[in-house]
Design a protein around this motif. Structure first.
Motif, PDB file in Angstrom:
ATOM      1  N   TRP A  84       7.413  -2.124 -53.875  1.00  0.00           N
ATOM      2  CA  TRP A  84       7.266  -3.545 -53.596  1.00  0.00           C
ATOM      3  C   TRP A  84       6.206  -4.212 -54.469  1.00  0.00           C
ATOM      4  CZ3 TRP A  84       7.001  -2.185 -47.723  1.00  0.00           C
ATOM      5  CH2 TRP A  84       8.303  -2.006 -47.239  1.00  0.00           C
ATOM      6  N   LEU A  85       5.174  -3.494 -54.836  1.00  0.00           N
ATOM      7  CA  LEU A  85       4.089  -4.087 -55.612  1.00  0.00           C
ATOM      8  C   LEU A  85       4.301  -3.852 -57.100  1.00  0.00           C
ATOM      9  CD1 LEU A  85       1.073  -3.080 -53.324  1.00  0.00           C
ATOM     10  CD2 LEU A  85       2.249  -5.286 -53.445  1.00  0.00           C
ATOM     11  N   ARG A  86       3.513  -4.508 -57.913  1.00  0.00           N
ATOM     12  CA  ARG A  86       3.643  -4.403 -59.361  1.00  0.00           C
ATOM     13  C   ARG A  86       3.174  -3.032 -59.847  1.00  0.00           C
ATOM     14  NH1 ARG A  86      -0.141  -9.331 -60.931  1.00  0.00           N
ATOM     15  NH2 ARG A  86      -1.459  -7.968 -59.636  1.00  0.00           N
ATOM     16  N   ALA A  87       3.681  -2.641 -60.988  1.00  0.00           N
ATOM     17  CA  ALA A  87       3.290  -1.345 -61.553  1.00  0.00           C
ATOM     18  C   ALA A  87       1.801  -1.286 -61.845  1.00  0.00           C
ATOM     19  CB  ALA A  87       4.096  -1.066 -62.826  1.00  0.00           C
ATOM     20  N   ALA A  88       1.198  -2.433 -62.159  1.00  0.00           N
ATOM     21  CA  ALA A  88      -0.229  -2.469 -62.485  1.00  0.00           C
ATOM     22  C   ALA A  88      -1.122  -2.475 -61.253  1.00  0.00           C
ATOM     23  CB  ALA A  88      -0.532  -3.700 -63.340  1.00  0.00           C
ATOM     24  N   ASP A  89      -0.541  -2.712 -60.068  1.00  0.00           N
ATOM     25  CA  ASP A  89      -1.339  -2.745 -58.842  1.00  0.00           C
ATOM     26  C   ASP A  89      -1.734  -1.316 -58.448  1.00  0.00           C
ATOM     27  OD1 ASP A  89      -1.034  -5.493 -58.735  1.00  0.00           O
ATOM     28  OD2 ASP A  89       0.779  -5.363 -57.503  1.00  0.00           O
ATOM     29  N   VAL A  90      -2.934  -1.168 -57.913  1.00  0.00           N
ATOM     30  CA  VAL A  90      -3.462   0.140 -57.525  1.00  0.00           C
ATOM     31  C   VAL A  90      -3.328   0.304 -56.014  1.00  0.00           C
ATOM     32  CG1 VAL A  90      -5.487   1.639 -57.493  1.00  0.00           C
ATOM     33  CG2 VAL A  90      -5.081   0.130 -59.447  1.00  0.00           C
ATOM     34  N   ILE A  91      -2.759   1.423 -55.600  1.00  0.00           N
ATOM     35  CA  ILE A  91      -2.541   1.689 -54.179  1.00  0.00           C
ATOM     36  C   ILE A  91      -3.349   2.913 -53.772  1.00  0.00           C
ATOM     37  CG2 ILE A  91      -0.826   2.207 -52.395  1.00  0.00           C
ATOM     38  CD1 ILE A  91       1.253   0.892 -54.228  1.00  0.00           C
ATOM     39  N   GLY A  92      -3.999   2.835 -52.635  1.00  0.00           N
ATOM     40  CA  GLY A  92      -4.773   3.958 -52.121  1.00  0.00           C
ATOM     41  C   GLY A  92      -4.614   4.074 -50.622  1.00  0.00           C
ATOM     42  N   ARG A  93      -5.193   5.120 -50.080  1.00  0.00           N
ATOM     43  CA  ARG A  93      -5.187   5.322 -48.622  1.00  0.00           C
ATOM     44  C   ARG A  93      -6.625   5.558 -48.175  1.00  0.00           C
ATOM     45  NH1 ARG A  93      -3.116  10.408 -45.287  1.00  0.00           N
ATOM     46  NH2 ARG A  93      -3.130   9.528 -43.183  1.00  0.00           N
ATOM     47  N   PRO A  94      -7.347   4.473 -47.889  1.00  0.00           N
ATOM     48  CA  PRO A  94      -8.761   4.599 -47.551  1.00  0.00           C
ATOM     49  C   PRO A  94      -9.032   5.172 -46.171  1.00  0.00           C
ATOM     50  CG  PRO A  94      -8.075   2.310 -47.425  1.00  0.00           C
ATOM     51  CD  PRO A  94      -6.914   3.073 -47.973  1.00  0.00           C
ATOM     52  N   SER A  95      -8.039   5.144 -45.276  1.00  0.00           N
ATOM     53  CA  SER A  95      -8.242   5.733 -43.953  1.00  0.00           C
ATOM     54  C   SER A  95      -6.896   6.189 -43.403  1.00  0.00           C
ATOM     55  CB  SER A  95      -8.898   4.723 -42.996  1.00  0.00           C
ATOM     56  OG  SER A  95      -8.076   3.589 -42.816  1.00  0.00           O
ATOM     57  N   GLY A  96      -6.926   6.823 -42.234  1.00  0.00           N
ATOM     58  CA  GLY A  96      -5.749   7.490 -41.716  1.00  0.00           C
ATOM     59  C   GLY A  96      -4.528   6.626 -41.534  1.00  0.00           C
ATOM     60  N   ASP A  97      -4.680   5.422 -40.984  1.00  0.00           N
ATOM     61  CA  ASP A  97      -3.519   4.573 -40.699  1.00  0.00           C
ATOM     62  C   ASP A  97      -3.473   3.338 -41.587  1.00  0.00           C
ATOM     63  OD1 ASP A  97      -5.676   3.257 -39.668  1.00  0.00           O
ATOM     64  OD2 ASP A  97      -4.758   2.771 -37.739  1.00  0.00           O
ATOM     65  N   CYS A  98      -4.194   3.360 -42.701  1.00  0.00           N
ATOM     66  CA  CYS A  98      -4.264   2.186 -43.572  1.00  0.00           C
ATOM     67  C   CYS A  98      -4.019   2.549 -45.032  1.00  0.00           C
ATOM     68  CB  CYS A  98      -5.637   1.511 -43.465  1.00  0.00           C
ATOM     69  SG  CYS A  98      -5.957   0.715 -41.883  1.00  0.00           S
ATOM     70  N   PHE A  99      -3.415   1.622 -45.743  1.00  0.00           N
ATOM     71  CA  PHE A  99      -3.301   1.687 -47.199  1.00  0.00           C
ATOM     72  C   PHE A  99      -4.112   0.536 -47.785  1.00  0.00           C
ATOM     73  CE2 PHE A  99       0.426   3.928 -45.766  1.00  0.00           C
ATOM     74  CZ  PHE A  99       0.582   4.955 -46.696  1.00  0.00           C
ATOM     75  N   GLY A 100      -4.635   0.744 -48.964  1.00  0.00           N
ATOM     76  CA  GLY A 100      -5.311  -0.315 -49.690  1.00  0.00           C
ATOM     77  C   GLY A 100      -4.493  -0.675 -50.915  1.00  0.00           C
ATOM     78  N   ALA A 101      -4.442  -1.948 -51.264  1.00  0.00           N
ATOM     79  CA  ALA A 101      -3.711  -2.397 -52.451  1.00  0.00           C
ATOM     80  C   ALA A 101      -4.609  -3.336 -53.248  1.00  0.00           C
ATOM     81  CB  ALA A 101      -2.425  -3.106 -52.063  1.00  0.00           C
TER      82      ALA A 101
END
Length: 575
Positions: free
Chosen positions: A210-227
């Motif tokens: 869903w997000l752009r290829a240049a966007d950075v995705i992470g998982r900072p905690s158990g039930d959350c993603f960061g974008a």
């Protein structure tokens, strides 16, 4: 007869060496550099997995088996060793009989001819593939979430810090979003944790699409993603967030035979208009996420400041700018507070506490600037300066022991530790006189990571103290898991210790456990003779507080007070 006995002893010794060599799995080699012939001893077949390939008989044969990526480095190390400028200690990959590459650790020494040229090389080769895989695994886990493969919290913070720097430099807007999975606990309870993990993996995959290829995705905690959406306006970020929300509503997640309807809530913050540091941005995005959950979930909220919050934020930013300027102007200094033997009141070491001179030359207590810079994520710079100032003091005063505090943020960063290693490597005379204090709440965030951190500090020769002990939870249980040298009892347990029965029970239990573990104890915030006498009688090892001395920026006291009885001071700047 004597010759026969000697021969038998020599034979037995040789057999023992052969047995030890085979048991270790190591292979010894003798490389004749003139003829290029190599002779191996040990379990050669296992080392080279030579079912389908012959064992290398020459240096050329061996090089043909080495990974082309590793050949230049091995050649350079060999060349340096032959020139006498470095030891030969090299790791490289070698192709096995199965066609796969195995990691070898090769250590050897050259022997020179009468003419002074390299004549032969002897050494030991060990198979280290499992260790290398373990190291690669640890390196992976240091950067990525094990479940989803996205950045972990630390790497996400680093990426956000870089994006903020670029945003401030080039004036480009950006947005950081936290995408929280609604009611993940119910999914785990109703379907099981394996299904919950599968839901997280699928949401991570969808975010990639869903997000752009240049966007950075992470998982900072158990039930959350960061974008992290760099070069992105709030309007475009809102469109992206609405697309995520709608897609989750419309597309249930299929796990096995189950169709699970999952929604998400999103909190966002714009940068660099509303955030100057990564920690600040992450905190504000999480605050906005909580607003979205309070509003009924399955929605987006952007972080917004109230007027009172805006004024507090501006004040914090002003303090942050002043601290950054003070770092440039060398206006950050240390104050020293004595820690004394509970029985003799002889000073054992000094705790270093940070202070700052303002532009007019007045001394500013830590309480007036540390909370603001912690909020802004600037404590790493302060911790780096405190580390360097303390080491410089250890160099100036060779008979003094010092303790320094590091923040929770710094304890999770590797750069501070690398800086310490660079300054104390091969300086055990300094390291043995330095105590590094970490707070109990920091230690409890990640026991495994803290244990590795403590192990590395003690490997340098430093001691490690657990500060504010008792402020966290299940403390006695975790104390057993941490190999610290000193435990500092939180000051809240010391006030009214002579009359507070609950605090007395806590301290007695702690002292019993500390005695079992061989850990020294320090009581903080000792302000009266009665408190000092009581704690001494109970068996506390060391005492610290205003009764024995307030923090003082005059480093001359390090010269005459270490090893002497503490003197009561009342004129220095306090905490």
């Amino acid at each position: 007869m004597i010759d026969a006995i000697a021969k038998d002893d020599s034979h037995l010794e040789l057999e023992r060496l052969k047995g030890a060599l085979w048991a270790s799995g190591d292979v010894v080699y003798d490389w004749d550099l003139a003829t290029d012939h190599i002779a191996f001893s040990g379990d050669v077949a296992a080392l080279f997995e030579s079912d389908n390939l012959t064992v290398p008989a020459s240096g050329e044969d061996l090089q043909l088996r080495i990974s082309p990526e590793d050949i230049p480095r091995r050649r350079r190390i060999l060349s340096d060793h032959f020139a006498g400028s470095a030891a030969y200690d090299c790791e490289y990959r070698i192709r096995s009989g199965q066609g796969e590459f195995q990691w070898l650790h090769d250590r050897g020494s050259v022997q020179y001819s009468a003419a002074g040229t390299p004549a032969r090389m002897t050494g030991v080769i060990r198979l280290v593939t499992l260790r290398k895989k373990h190291e690669e695994r640890l390196q992976y886990l240091a950067n990525f979430d094990d479940l989803t493969g996205h950045y972990n919290k630390l790497r996400m913070r680093e990426a956000l810090e870089h994006a903020l720097t670029q945003s401030q430099r080039f004036g480009q807007p950006g947005v950081y979003m936290v995408i929280g999975v609604d009611h993940l606990d119910r999914i785990n309870t109703g379907y099981g944790y394996e299904v919950g993990d599968a839901v997280l993996v699928e949401i991570g995959r969808r975010l990639d699409n869903w997000l752009r290829a240049a966007d950075v995705i992470g998982r900072p905690s158990g039930d959350c993603f960061g974008a992290l959406l760099s070069v992105c306006s709030e309007e475009k970020a809102q469109i992206a967030a609405e697309r995520i929300l709608q897609s989750m509503r419309d597309q249930p997640i299929v796990v096995g035979q189950e169709k699970i309807h999952v929604t998400v809530s999103i909190g966002s913050v714009a940068f660099s208009a509303q955030s100057k540091t990564a920690v600040d941005a992450m905190t504000k995005a999480e605050s906005a996420l909580q607003q979205a959950k309070t509003a009924g979930r399955d929605c987006l909220r952007f972080f917004e400041l109230t007027e009172a919050q805006r004024q507090d934020y501006r004040a914090s930013m002003d303090i942050g700018e002043e601290v950054q300027q003070a770092l440039k102007d060398n206006r950050i200094v240390l104050a020293y507070q004595p820690v004394v033997d509970a029985q003799s009141h002889v000073v054992r070491y000094f705790e270093c506490l940070v202070r700052m001179y303002d532009r007019e030359g007045a001394l500013v207590p830590a309480a007036q600037f540390v909370p603001a810079i912690e909020q802004l994520g600037l404590m790493r710079s302060i911790d780096n300066r405190v580390r360097d100032l303390a080491i410089a003091a250890l160099e100036r005063f060779p008979n003094v022991n010092l303790a320094i505090n590091i923040s929770g943020l710094t304890a999770t960063e590797h750069s501070w530790q690398r800086g310490l290693v660079a300054r104390l490597k091969d300086r055990r005379d300094l390291a043995s006189r330095l105590i590094v204090e970490i707070t109990e709440t920091t230690a409890l965030m990640d026991i495994d990571e803290t244990s590795r951190f403590v192990f590395s500090l003690r490997g340098l020769g430093c001691e490690v103290a657990l500060d504010d002990f008792g402020a966290g939870f299940t403390t006695f249980h975790h104390l057993r898991a941490l190999t610290v040298d000193v435990v500092k009892i939180d000051g809240s347990f010391i006030h009214h210790i002579t009359s507070d029965k609950q605090n007395q029970i806590f301290i007695r239990n702690l002292l019993a456990l500390a005695g079992t573990l061989g850990v020294s104890t320090v009581a903080e915030c000792v302000e009266t003779k009665e408190e000092a006498d009581y704690l001494s009688a109970e068996g506390v090892d060391l005492l610290q507080g205003y009764y024995f001395g307030r923090p003082d920026i005059d480093d001359r006291l390090l010269t005459f007070q270490q090893g002497n009885q503490a003197r009561i001071k009342s004129s220095a700047v306090g905490d």
